[in-house]
Design a protein around this motif. Sequence first.
Motif, PDB file in Angstrom:
ATOM      1  N   THR A 138       0.829  -1.203   0.000  1.00  0.00           N
ATOM      2  CA  THR A 138       0.000   0.000   0.000  1.00  0.00           C
ATOM      3  C   THR A 138       0.866   1.255   0.000  1.00  0.00           C
ATOM      4  O   THR A 138       0.568   2.213  -0.719  1.00  0.00           O
ATOM      5  CB  THR A 138      -0.935   0.013   1.229  1.00  0.00           C
ATOM      6  N   GLY A 192     -11.922  -1.689  -0.412  1.00  0.00           N
ATOM      7  CA  GLY A 192     -10.733  -2.462  -0.063  1.00  0.00           C
ATOM      8  C   GLY A 192     -11.127  -3.642   0.809  1.00  0.00           C
ATOM      9  O   GLY A 192     -12.298  -3.765   1.211  1.00  0.00           O
ATOM     10  N   ALA A 193     -10.159  -4.503   1.107  1.00  0.00           N
ATOM     11  CA  ALA A 193     -10.443  -5.662   1.951  1.00  0.00           C
ATOM     12  C   ALA A 193     -10.789  -5.223   3.369  1.00  0.00           C
ATOM     13  O   ALA A 193     -11.687  -5.774   4.004  1.00  0.00           O
ATOM     14  CB  ALA A 193      -9.251  -6.613   1.963  1.00  0.00           C
ATOM     15  N   ALA A 194     -10.073  -4.228   3.871  1.00  0.00           N
ATOM     16  CA  ALA A 194     -10.335  -3.758   5.236  1.00  0.00           C
ATOM     17  C   ALA A 194     -11.751  -3.209   5.343  1.00  0.00           C
ATOM     18  O   ALA A 194     -12.473  -3.475   6.314  1.00  0.00           O
ATOM     19  CB  ALA A 194      -9.312  -2.707   5.647  1.00  0.00           C
ATOM     20  N   ILE A 227      -3.273  -9.296  13.369  1.00  0.00           N
ATOM     21  CA  ILE A 227      -2.756  -8.473  12.267  1.00  0.00           C
ATOM     22  C   ILE A 227      -3.403  -7.095  12.418  1.00  0.00           C
ATOM     23  O   ILE A 227      -4.541  -7.004  12.888  1.00  0.00           O
ATOM     24  CB  ILE A 227      -3.116  -9.126  10.896  1.00  0.00           C
ATOM     25  N   TYR A 242      -4.735  -5.153  10.414  1.00  0.00           N
ATOM     26  CA  TYR A 242      -5.973  -4.928   9.661  1.00  0.00           C
ATOM     27  C   TYR A 242      -7.213  -5.449  10.379  1.00  0.00           C
ATOM     28  O   TYR A 242      -8.332  -5.057  10.039  1.00  0.00           O
ATOM     29  CB  TYR A 242      -5.894  -5.590   8.283  1.00  0.00           C
ATOM     30  N   LEU A 283      -7.796 -15.228   9.479  1.00  0.00           N
ATOM     31  CA  LEU A 283      -6.806 -14.626   8.574  1.00  0.00           C
ATOM     32  C   LEU A 283      -6.180 -15.749   7.752  1.00  0.00           C
ATOM     33  O   LEU A 283      -5.345 -16.503   8.249  1.00  0.00           O
ATOM     34  CB  LEU A 283      -5.736 -13.879   9.376  1.00  0.00           C
ATOM     35  N   ASP A 316     -10.377 -13.273   5.826  1.00  0.00           N
ATOM     36  CA  ASP A 316      -9.598 -12.213   5.187  1.00  0.00           C
ATOM     37  C   ASP A 316      -8.616 -12.872   4.221  1.00  0.00           C
ATOM     38  O   ASP A 316      -7.658 -13.518   4.645  1.00  0.00           O
ATOM     39  CB  ASP A 316      -8.868 -11.429   6.285  1.00  0.00           C
ATOM     40  N   ALA A 362      -7.159 -11.032   1.689  1.00  0.00           N
ATOM     41  CA  ALA A 362      -6.805  -9.806   0.957  1.00  0.00           C
ATOM     42  C   ALA A 362      -5.754 -10.017  -0.124  1.00  0.00           C
ATOM     43  O   ALA A 362      -5.907  -9.554  -1.247  1.00  0.00           O
ATOM     44  CB  ALA A 362      -6.350  -8.737   1.939  1.00  0.00           C
ATOM     45  N   ALA A 363      -4.653 -10.703   0.222  1.00  0.00           N
ATOM     46  CA  ALA A 363      -3.526 -10.821  -0.718  1.00  0.00           C
ATOM     47  C   ALA A 363      -3.438 -12.229  -1.308  1.00  0.00           C
ATOM     48  O   ALA A 363      -2.371 -12.656  -1.718  1.00  0.00           O
ATOM     49  CB  ALA A 363      -2.231 -10.460   0.005  1.00  0.00           C
ATOM     50  N   SER A 373      -8.595  -7.853  -1.539  1.00  0.00           N
ATOM     51  CA  SER A 373      -8.190  -6.524  -1.994  1.00  0.00           C
ATOM     52  C   SER A 373      -8.365  -6.452  -3.496  1.00  0.00           C
ATOM     53  O   SER A 373      -8.073  -7.420  -4.203  1.00  0.00           O
ATOM     54  CB  SER A 373      -6.712  -6.271  -1.681  1.00  0.00           C
ATOM     55  N   LYS A 381      -4.390  -5.536  -5.307  1.00  0.00           N
ATOM     56  CA  LYS A 381      -3.187  -6.364  -5.172  1.00  0.00           C
ATOM     57  C   LYS A 381      -3.107  -7.244  -6.431  1.00  0.00           C
ATOM     58  O   LYS A 381      -3.005  -6.698  -7.518  1.00  0.00           O
ATOM     59  CB  LYS A 381      -3.239  -7.151  -3.866  1.00  0.00           C
TER      60      LYS A 381
HETATM   61  C1  LIG Z   1      -3.613  -5.754   2.307  1.00  0.00           C
HETATM   62  C2  LIG Z   1      -4.344  -6.461   3.379  1.00  0.00           C
HETATM   63  C3  LIG Z   1      -5.492  -5.908   3.960  1.00  0.00           C
HETATM   64  C4  LIG Z   1      -5.977  -4.538   3.596  1.00  0.00           C
HETATM   65  O1  LIG Z   1      -6.487  -4.554   2.304  1.00  0.00           O
HETATM   66  P1  LIG Z   1      -7.028  -3.231   1.602  1.00  0.00           P
HETATM   67  O2  LIG Z   1      -7.582  -3.745   0.315  1.00  0.00           O
HETATM   68  O3  LIG Z   1      -5.848  -2.333   1.416  1.00  0.00           O
HETATM   69  O4  LIG Z   1      -8.045  -2.645   2.488  1.00  0.00           O
HETATM   70  C5  LIG Z   1      -6.186  -6.646   4.897  1.00  0.00           C
HETATM   71  N1  LIG Z   1      -5.756  -7.865   5.275  1.00  0.00           N
HETATM   72  C6  LIG Z   1      -4.637  -8.434   4.750  1.00  0.00           C
HETATM   73  C7  LIG Z   1      -4.230  -9.795   5.199  1.00  0.00           C
HETATM   74  C8  LIG Z   1      -3.893  -7.751   3.785  1.00  0.00           C
HETATM   75  O5  LIG Z   1      -2.816  -8.310   3.248  1.00  0.00           O
END
Ligand SMILES: *Cc1c(COP(=O)(O)O)cnc(C)c1O
Length: 412
Positions: free
Chosen positions: A59, A109-111, A151, A153, A187, A215, A217-218, A240, A243
């Motif tokens: 980010t 976003g993921a968050a 984490i 987030y 996670l 989650d 996200a990545a 996300s 990413k």
């Molecule tokens: C990057 C990330 C987030 C945040 O994602 P955004 O799309 O930037 O809100 C949340 N959790 C994990 C595990 C991430 O790697």
Amino acid sequence: MNRRDLLKNMSALPVLGAFAGTAKLLPLTEEPGNAPLAGKDFFKELGIRTFINAAGTYTFMTGSLMRPEVLSAIEYASKEYVMLDELHDKVGQRIADLLKCEYATVTSGAASAITLACAGILTGMDEKKVAQLPFLDGMKTEAIMQNAHRIDYAHAMQNTGLKIIYVDTKEELENAISDKTAVMYFLNANNFDGKIRVEEFQQIAKKHNIPTIIDCAADVPPVENLFKYTKMGYDIVCFSGGKGIRGPQSAGLMLGNKKIIQAARLSTPPRGNTIGRGYKVNKEEVLGMLVALETYLNTDHDKEWKVWEAQIKLIGDAAKSVGGVTTEVKVPAIANHIPTLHITWDAEKIHATAADVKEKLRSGTPSIEVAGGENNHSISITTWMLIPGQEKIVAEQLKKVLTEKALSESHG
Ligand SMILES: *Cc1c(COP(=O)(O)O)cnc(C)c1O
């Protein structure tokens, strides 16, 4: 100029008045005298350094570069008005069809998806409760997650007012579940670090009738992960957008349970009296996210993987050609699951710390960012965020920097 003067001036413009409501106004860039800004070097004018991203989807480095298809969709969307809720409805349904899940929505976003999912779980379709968040009187108050999954987030859950309860074992988890429990959070990246693994966690939640959020996200590549966890039974799966999918960096995906996602939408714009008002995703990003996903699904993933491997080999070979340097390619099991080159050097032969090498690469022309450096004499590189061809520059510059460091120190 005060407001009254401004209005007076505007009404003194007969042309505007005559056109309003009658003629179709031209898009801004097509208006005479409003030349497109092609060729203007905004970052340079601002004195901002741009760089080759050999690090990854960070980010703080502005994530990924959107594909041309995404940029076309964004430009297209920027020229028309639509109703925001209608767009979200239709795009959400399209994404659900593509990913074979019950429902979906584009978030910022993921968050944001994590916060909004919690909101939806807490409030259901009760608009009074939506307006009441983050004060939880009359609602459930706790989220549960594993210590090994801590984490930053996960803070996203606390935005709704939820308190996080941390557990280690299955027994602790079962004991922690009560009538205060709103949600259980997993996670995915840390699946192998916790005592309770991804399938068992979902099964325990299901047994106790507690909604689950995972989650991820990545967690693409692999592309299958976009389908896997909704199928496994997780109520909400978060990715996300900016990413691996290379959509807008301020976008993401919430996939899964239709009831929860529809309730979550009550906390999103255009509505204002909500905790989610600040998580706006406008039409450009909504459409951009959809097109990024479609483009990603249509990508030849095997071919892309081979390109990354070849790029990594080129850079690794260049680094290894310097005496005292060793390399290793690793692929993280879950998040950022891509070939990652670890470059390590013998401190006796190359008298430079990781920070020295990073700084040299950063201050070179062009500037290059790499990752790693937690160990004093190693850095790491990924190539998935490179523009094709940049791998040659990275290989050349890296070899030059390592060689310089080896030579300069042996003379000093
Ligand atoms: C990057 C990330 C987030 C945040 O994602 P955004 O799309 O930037 O809100 C949340 N959790 C994990 C595990 C991430 O790697």
